[in-house]
Design a protein around this motif. Sequence first.
Motif, short mmCIF file in Angstrom:
data_model
loop_
_atom_site.label_atom_id
_atom_site.label_comp_id
_atom_site.label_asym_id
_atom_site.label_seq_id
_atom_site.Cartn_x
_atom_site.Cartn_y
_atom_site.Cartn_z
N SER B 17 0.84 -1.21 0.00
CA SER B 17 0.00 0.00 0.00
C SER B 17 0.87 1.25 0.00
O SER B 17 0.52 2.26 -0.61
CB SER B 17 -0.91 0.01 1.22
N THR B 35 -3.71 -3.31 5.41
CA THR B 35 -4.82 -2.94 4.53
C THR B 35 -6.05 -3.81 4.66
O THR B 35 -5.99 -5.02 4.49
CB THR B 35 -4.38 -2.96 3.06
N ASP B 62 -5.20 -3.05 -4.89
CA ASP B 62 -4.45 -3.48 -3.72
C ASP B 62 -5.22 -4.67 -3.13
O ASP B 62 -6.41 -4.82 -3.36
CB ASP B 62 -4.38 -2.34 -2.70
MG LIG Z 1 -1.64 -2.82 2.41
#
Ligand SMILES: [Mg+2]
Lengths: 621, 213
Positions: B17, B35, B62
């Motif tokens: 990220s 995340t 992501d």
């Molecule tokens: Mg992440």
Amino acid sequence: MLSPERRTSMAERRPSFANFSGNSNHIDTLMVPHLAGIEDPLPETTPEKVDVLIAGTGLVESVLAAALAWQGSNVLHVDSNDYYGDSAATLTVDQIKNWVNRIHNSKNESEPYKNAKLYISSSNIGPDCKYASRDFGIDLSPKILFAKSDLLSILVKSRVHQYLEFQSLSTFHTYENDSFEKLTNTKQDIFTDQNLTLMTKRNLMKFLKFVLNWEKMPEIWQPYADKSITDFLFNKFKLEKPQVFELVFSIGLCSNMDTKVPLALNRIRRYLVSYDVYGPFPVLYSKYGGAGEVSQGFCRSAAVAGATYKLNEKLYSYNPTTQVATFTDGSKVTVTEKIIMSPTQAPEGNKHVPEQKYEVNRMVCLVEKDCKEWFSEDESAAVVVFPPGSLKSGNKHVVQTLIMGSGSECCPQGTSIWYLSTTESGVRAEMDLDAALEALEISIIRESSEEITNDNDIVQISDDGRPIINSVRLGQSFKEYVPRESVQHLMKLSYTQLTSTPPFDVVNPALFDNDELNNRANSVNKFIPNASDNGIIYTAMPSSEISYDEVVTAAKVLYEKIVGSDDDFFDVDFEDDDNDAMPTGASVNGVINYENAIEDDEEDIQMGEDDSNEFVGEMEI
Amino acid sequence: MLQFKLVLLGDSSVGKSSIVNRFVKDSFDEFRESTIGAAFLSQTVTIKDDDQDVTVKFEIWDTAGQERYKSLAPMYYRNSNAALVVYDITQADSLEKAQSWVHELKNKVDDNNLVIYLVGNKVDLTKDDEEKRVVDRDVAEKYAQENGLLFNEVSAKTGEGIQQIFQTIGENLYEVRKKENTTNNSNMANRAHGQVDIQLPRPSTNDSTSCCS
Ligand SMILES: [Mg+2]
Ligand SMILES: Nc1nc2c(ncn2[C@@H]2O[C@H](COP(=O)(O)OP(=O)(O)OP(=O)(O)O)[C@@H](O)[C@H]2O)c(=O)[nH]1
């Protein structure tokens, strides 16, 4: 236990949107949830305690998982399979093989699948063959999406549609007298159709006008409330058989002649109001696989909202007193609110799975024919309906067929997938499906053998011994003379799927009432000693419905059971909403404008020529 | 404009990220949370073809937590044109994890043109203290070469090498696309056929909220 106060929603829990700073590169503001993580990172191990455990990643379960996760519930979502989708999965040929084996070896007392039979042409599919197993995406529950429907609204609202690609489907064929009649489904079609008498046209228009607002005209339908729709259309609207069959079976997608009037009227309207929402077609389907893709989309959405995902995880038992769920790998989790489970995932020793008394019999064929003849230009799918009595088997129930071509990316070029299904049961179902398959084969060979007649290489010797080269002149008789080529089947699968939902009905909320444990007065009745699944709420298996229509209803009922109300079902407030420049559609706002489907001015009858030369299926941004 | 889908893979906390954040927002956050809650972001790069500027847009996915128990959905990989497989040069087993992701990608993605970029992140940590490095550059580079991967060591913290990753991937994909288009023109056109944007009902059947678009 239903908690009176509400949990904070996902949007409330999220940190506020970090301001973009620095870099002046083009930032696309249309894209969804930003990259910031939420406050509580998940632990690396399985969570010890969750609000809701959901087992099975089928459609209803996945929509529910996403709705709950966005609402703020702590969700653990597991599946005993190593793939997403469960009863709605899209599988490769190899996965189908394993799936059939699993059914044969199932120890689940309530196994909802049976009679699975599979043929695979191993010289055509496999390593070093023409086709690979993963070239195909085969849906266990093939589905089409009406352009105006609750699921479509939820897809847009939840932004799950961004993970998916949709394509149009405009062709609905009705099989009658050994041939496919293309549906006359637009007003223009009706007026330009040479085969309809003026009287029929008027009656048909009258009905179409009525059906859009049928509830408001009880004087017309109430006397027929308990009668069948066919009865109603013949007697009240004086329609003739071809129109009645089209309306009931192709437009309404009803299963038999006896479908009751109100239900059928709703189903007919569903088609009409969906027509022309996005273009001259009523339904859509998702590329790369239908329900399997949609459920994956909702699972991803749920994960984005913080749900934990584990595949290959099977429940062993649940103890409602301690609230501890134990999995077959020995791991445990405390579930504070509810366990929701698909019957496919039921633990051994289960005693609470509702009776699955309805059969859906299905057949899936991978065929080495592109079937373009059946699709509209630029499209890659079609629906073919075999009404009662249209097949050699004397079918009492409809056989519905969904044809998917390579443009759906579910099968390679030059092939197609044929999904056949019927609500008929037992041996009769098998006979009906076989007869429908044969009708499809004959039809595609007849329609695609046009090329032969244009082929100069074909030489036929006439009666007196002279070769006849120009075969075009021979026409039909020659075509019938040519030995019938056969359709190359790459795979053929048939199976029976059981469900507790009657054909074309929505799920009965009472099914989900296995939670009387919380209600002390009833607990004695419900608690079954030695059952591995006391306190578990089972979802319903998919019904025979070819559209997604039951899914949101079922998910909402469950959602309400857990949260206490369905007011905030997918009431997601994306923080970048202001940046969303996209206009939102009528269906999104829940505004339903039935009038759009068919304008009812009589002047329209003068419209001779077709004034719509729209490009079917194409939509530009 | 060309648009490509790019996915991120790698062990938790290697800096996936952070890399995206550096690329898209040119910022870095010391205390980035693990995340959950990422859908996708997009960002463009400009590449040169002779004297022409070509804009390439990345749709960056992501991971969202589904990878945690090896439960990534096929949807995640589907149609991806590029993958960033990230490891942390200060974490020994993170390269092994990266290698297993490479293996998984090669199995699951049926596209010979998939560009895989192996990224060793957090080089800034070794700048003052070489001791911190536990994964040899040579080892990773050799592995990348043997498996046909692009490779570099970067830092999301300082930004070193980040822009270059996407620039290189963009150029690579552009070349491939150019070749495809000359050999098989229909390929791209075909893809759009029959596609429906369900956010855009036809104006004629829409309510008053739809105006110009
Ligand atoms: Mg992440
Ligand atoms: N020193 C240094 N720290 C970094 C760098 N990149 C990331 N970090 C730190 O490493 C930690 C993890 O970074 P993330 O970007 O959240 O890692 P991730 O791979 O997205 O992790 P998950 O979301 O859990 O999969 C954060 O505390 C970052 O600040 C870097 O280049 N140098």
